[in-house]
Design an enzyme around this catalytic site. Structure first.
Site, PDB file in Angstrom:
ATOM      1  N   GLU A 172      42.352  40.574  31.994  1.00 15.26           N
ATOM      2  CA  GLU A 172      41.231  40.138  32.825  1.00 15.26           C
ATOM      3  C   GLU A 172      40.144  41.216  32.903  1.00 15.26           C
ATOM      4  OE1 GLU A 172      45.030  38.292  34.578  1.00 15.26           O
ATOM      5  OE2 GLU A 172      44.435  40.234  33.744  1.00 15.26           O
ATOM      6  N   CYS A 224      43.073  43.008  39.290  1.00 14.17           N
ATOM      7  CA  CYS A 224      42.257  42.063  38.531  1.00 14.17           C
ATOM      8  C   CYS A 224      41.566  41.071  39.454  1.00 14.17           C
ATOM      9  CB  CYS A 224      43.109  41.354  37.483  1.00 14.17           C
ATOM     10  SG  CYS A 224      43.663  42.464  36.174  1.00 14.17           S
ATOM     11  N   CYS A 227      46.739  40.081  38.910  1.00 11.91           N
ATOM     12  CA  CYS A 227      47.272  41.043  39.877  1.00 11.91           C
ATOM     13  C   CYS A 227      46.173  41.384  40.890  1.00 11.91           C
ATOM     14  CB  CYS A 227      47.759  42.297  39.146  1.00 11.91           C
ATOM     15  SG  CYS A 227      46.415  43.335  38.503  1.00 11.91           S
ATOM     16  N   HIS A 232      44.056  45.681  31.630  1.00 15.08           N
ATOM     17  CA  HIS A 232      44.621  44.332  31.685  1.00 15.08           C
ATOM     18  C   HIS A 232      43.674  43.351  31.000  1.00 15.08           C
ATOM     19  CE1 HIS A 232      47.336  45.090  35.459  1.00 15.08           C
ATOM     20  NE2 HIS A 232      47.433  46.054  34.555  1.00 15.08           N
TER      21      HIS A 232
END
Length: 156
Positions: free
Chosen positions: A55, A86, A83, A53
């Site tokens: 992040e 993260c 999420c 992801h």
């Protein structure tokens, strides 16, 4: 607030770069003081790594750049509310503040497989000191979803 807008625009630019590479429309920017430390976008599809992801990628690169796993005093700007995975990485990296554009429910609404736990709830349940600010450039961040949906060949 003015600096939040400028740094969020950098996260949006990075997300657009990802969309142009047929990745999901998520970008992140890590800042310390007034200095951009790192920007990144999702590379889940190209790397075949479901954990890649924006992040997570930004945190990994920022830690390497600064030579530390302690990102205290940093702010992470994310085009969409991080999420739970993260959020946990942000917590473990000791990032002080999260600023996001759209909400987890927005990503879920267009078909992303999100766990509907908000950052505010994770903060509360985990009793973590991270400051959370949402809805920064919300319309511009929502537009990323439309751009992604219109891009030929995008699937997630």
């Amino acid at each position: 607030m003015a600096s939040d807008i400028g740094f969020m625009k950098k996260a949006i630019e990075k997300a657009r770069e990802g969309v142009s590479e047929k990745e999901a429309p998520f970008g992140a920017c890590i800042v310390k003081g007034d200095e951009v430390i790192m920007t990144a976008h999702n590379i889940v599809i190209s790397s075949c790594d479901i954990t890649a992801h924006a992040e997570i990628n930004a945190i990994k690169k920022a830690c390497r750049k600064l030579g530390t796993i302690d990102l205290s005093g940093c702010t992470i700007y994310s085009t969409t509310e991080p999420c739970p995975m993260c959020f946990s990485a942000i917590h473990w990296a000791k990032i002080s503040r999260i600023v996001f554009g759209t909400r987890i429910r927005d990503a879920k609404r267009i078909g992303f497989s999100e766990i509907p736990l908000t950052n505010r709830r994770l903060k509360q349940e985990g009793r973590v000191p991270i400051k959370v600010t949402g809805n920064i450039l919300r319309k511009e961040n929502l537009a990323l979803f439309d751009e992604w949906k219109k891009k030929a060949g995008t699937t997630y």
